[in-house]
Every structure is written in C-alpha cells, then in structure tokens.
Enzyme design. Structure first.
Site, short mmCIF file in Angstrom:
data_model
loop_
_atom_site.label_atom_id
_atom_site.label_comp_id
_atom_site.label_asym_id
_atom_site.label_seq_id
_atom_site.Cartn_x
_atom_site.Cartn_y
_atom_site.Cartn_z
N TRP A 1 0.84 -1.21 0.00
CA TRP A 1 0.00 0.00 0.00
C TRP A 1 0.88 1.26 0.00
CZ3 TRP A 1 -1.37 2.90 4.87
CH2 TRP A 1 -2.35 3.88 4.65
N ASP B 1 0.80 -9.14 0.94
CA ASP B 1 -0.54 -8.55 0.96
C ASP B 1 -0.62 -7.35 0.02
OD1 ASP B 1 -3.26 -8.38 2.40
OD2 ASP B 1 -2.48 -6.33 2.58
N TYR C 1 -5.03 -0.56 -4.64
CA TYR C 1 -3.76 0.13 -4.40
C TYR C 1 -3.17 0.63 -5.73
CZ TYR C 1 -3.73 -2.01 0.31
OH TYR C 1 -4.04 -2.42 1.59
N ALA D 1 2.33 2.20 12.80
CA ALA D 1 1.60 3.46 12.61
C ALA D 1 2.23 4.24 11.46
CB ALA D 1 1.53 4.28 13.90
N ARG E 1 7.18 8.96 4.24
CA ARG E 1 5.78 8.96 3.80
C ARG E 1 5.14 10.33 4.06
NH1 ARG E 1 1.89 3.91 5.28
NH2 ARG E 1 3.50 2.89 4.02
N GLY F 1 5.01 -2.42 5.85
CA GLY F 1 5.29 -1.78 4.58
C GLY F 1 6.74 -1.34 4.60
#
Ligand SMILES: NC(=O)c1ccc[n+]([C@@H]2O[C@H](COP(=O)([O-])OP(=O)(O)OC[C@H]3O[C@@H](n4cnc5c(N)ncnc54)[C@H](OP(=O)(O)O)[C@@H]3O)[C@@H](O)[C@H]2O)c1
Length: 332
Positions: free
Chosen positions: A21, A49, A54, A209, A228, A284
């Site tokens: 993602w 996954d 996405y 998180a 990010r 991720g």
C-alpha cells in the site's frame, strides 16, 4: 522468520507479512519494489498482501512481477476487493458481480492461478451478506481462492458472517485485517474476543503506525526527506499521527527500546507480535534496509514490566474506542 496459523485454518503465514500500500507503483519505482520483495523473501517472509485498489490497480501488477519465478507453493498471496477500481456502479462493493469479476482481474494482474487469501476490504452495507459469502464460497469451490478473509469488520459483522456461513454450509472467513499497533488498539475490546470465539486470525496493518513508531518523526522538527509524510501519495494518510503531543510520547519509548537492544521500530513490531490473537503483522517498506531491520523483531519477547511501561508512556495517546472500526455507510 517464524510462522503462525491463520486463525483456526490450516494455513501458515509468516509472522511478518509484506504489503505494498502507498509504495509500489506509487511512492517507489518498480526496481525499488522488486528489491523490497526480494529482501522480504530473503528474510523468510512468505506472506504478501496487496489490494486491487492500491495505486489504481497497478500495485497488484508490480507485486506479481516482483514475485515472478518464485515457487508458488512457498508463497501466501493475499489481496482484497471492495473499494472502487473503475467508474461503473458495479466496480465496487461486495456484490456477486464485483467479487467474481474482481477476483478474475486480480488473478490476471498478479499473474497467478489462485489467491491464497481473498479479503473483503470493508463491510458492504448495500449487499446482502448471504450474496457476498456465497460468491466467496463459489470462488473457493472453483479453486480460484483458497481462504476467505475480511478487513476492518466489526465484531457483530464477523459474528453474522460466521452464522450465515454455518447455516448455509459455506466456507467460513478465517481472517480479519484490522489496523493494530501500540497506538491504535480499537480491536482489543470486541473484535479480538469475537474472533477468538470463531477462530478468526488477525493479520494486522500499519503495525508501525505508518513509520511513526520508528521514532523518525520528531516533535517540532521538519519531517525526514523521503518519508511517507512528505510523499504526495502518503502525506494525507500518515498526517493523523503527526501531532506533537503524540510524537513526544513516542519519543519517550526510545530508552525502553535501547535497554532491550532494539530499534524503536523493532520494539513496535515486537509489541504487536506479543499478542497471540495476531497471526501476522503486515509491514510496509519504501526501501529494503527497513525490512532487514524490522524482521529482527521476530522472536523478541517483551516481559510484562516492559509492556506496562509502554502502556504508561503512551496512556494519553492510545486509541481504544471499538466504535472506530467502521465501514462506509454508503458505497464509495
Ligand atoms: N486493510 C486495510 O484497510 C489496510 C490499510 C492500510 C494498510 N494495509 C496493509 O498493511 C500494509 C502495511 O501498512 P503500512 O505501510 O502503513 O505499515 P507500517 O509498517 O506501519 O509502515 C510502513 C512505512 O513505515 C516506514 N518504515 C518502515 N520501517 C521503517 C524503518 N525501519 N525505519 C524508518 N521508516 C520505516 C516506511 O515509510 P517511509 O520510508 O515512506 O517513511 C514504510 O513504508 C500495507 O502495505 C497493506 O498491505 C491494509
């Protein structure tokens, strides 16, 4: 790497799974995506996954390409259906039409003949649950899907799905994919007890998180370049965590990580893996080094004193309200 059973099913999943993602076909290019997938494989991660939605469906293609050439039996490939993937009224939701069409499209993009786990990305208030569960069951019977799971379903939605499946003799859901971390614990009160009753395993998302628990975001300071928080694709999603009071509380975990000989990220992942209701934590990564660091959380045991001190440090910022688990009332 260590493996756990996915709920009461016979399927084994790696304790850390790798998800794409925001990253593949979005924040990072295909070469970086492949490097991350190969580092995950080298570290013993077997569970991958993704989701149809996405990167506007491109993430599945990138994941499929990166996994090409691997022994299919050695992988658990998981994807999801629900969020819109096209302009049409039926390009979304959990109708029979969209589930069957969505599965075929995901198989094509991933370049595989079957999915190990096909997940309802949210609960669909606009489709009878019987229709959804029958469509999933048909995919299982036809061999296109091996196991069925859901994501972010509430306790009563999980219970209703199990009851219908049992009444109609349909395949039961074996997993739920909720958000879960030291900071976001909304599944503790209701979802986990209900899941335990029905043998549903948790494959949890954003266990760090979205990077905040690595301690790299400092209160009052600019966000690190290449994170990010500054990427156009990710900033919107991670911004909810970037409040100074929360970052200050997270920073107070640093001495605990240091005394355990862990990085803060490893401490965050080890905390999630202490919970036996968790079948896998889906991490991720935007670069391979993050995976190499994070996999060292596997097998770490945190004693009850450490767990209590973490709770005390984060007490004012932990979110626990079970009502925070919810799917859109209207079809997106
Ligand atoms: N079912 C759902 O609704 C749902 C929703 C969201 C996610 N998911 C699944 O969960 C997966 C993981 O979600 P996530 O990416 O939010 O998980 P996460 O593991 O909490 O965050 C991963 C991000 O944190 C940063 N990071 C990780 N390790 C780091 C390290 N050692 N040092 C510094 N930064 C580090 C990286 O971002 P930067 O380097 O870019 O800062 C990385 O992309 C997704 O790929 C997806 O499969 C599911």
């Amino acid at each position: 790497m260590q493996h756990r059973r996915l709920g009461r099913s016979g399927l084994m999943v790696s304790e850390l799974a790798y998800g794409n993602w925001i990253t593949h076909a979005s924040q990072v290019n295909d070469a970086a995506a492949t490097a991350c997938v190969h580092t995950a494989l080298d570290a013993g991660i077997t569970t991958f996954d993704t989701a149809d939605v996405y990167a506007g469906t491109e993430a599945e293609r990138v994941m499929g390409k990166a996994l090409k050439g691997q022994r299919r039996e050695g992988l658990e490939i998981c994807t999801k259906v629900f969020w819109p993937v096209g302009p049409g009224r039926n390009d979304r939701g959990l109708s029979r039409k969209h589930i069957i069409e969505g599965c075929h499209a995901s198989l094509r993009r991933l370049g595989v003949d079957y999915l190990d786990l096909y997940q309802a990305h949210r609960f669909d208030h606009h489709t009878p649950l019987e229709e959804t569960l029958r469509a999933f069951d048909d995919l299982v019977r036809s061999g296109k899907v091996l196991y069925i799971g859901v994501s972010e379903w509430r306790s009563e939605e999980l219970a209703a799905a199990v009851k219908i499946a049992d009444d109609l003799g349909l395949d039961r859901i074996v997993s739920n994919q909720p958000q879960y971390s030291m900071l976001w614990r909304v599944i503790d009160a209701e979802v986990i007890p209900t899941s335990a009753e029905y043998g549903i395993g948790q494959m949890v998302w954003s266990p760090l998180a979205q990077g905040v628990l690595t301690g790299k975001y400092k209160p009052g300071q600019p966000h690190p370049a290449d994170s990010r928080a500054v990427s156009p694709e990710g900033t919107h999603f991670v911004s909810r965590w970037l409040k100074d009071d929360l970052l200050e509380a997270v920073a107070r975990l640093a001495p605990i990580a240091a005394e355990q000989n862990l990085t803060m990220g490893q401490l965050g992942l080890a905390w999630v893996l202490q919970n036996p209701a968790v079948s896998a934590a889906i991490i991720g990564a935007s670069r391979p080094e993050q995976i190499a660091e994070n996999v060292k959380a596997v097998g770490v045991e945190l004693d009850s004193d450490v767990m209590s001190r973490i709770d005390a440090i984060l007490a004012d910022v932990i979110i626990t309200d079970p009502a925070r688990t919810k799917s859109p009332e209207d079809r997106p």
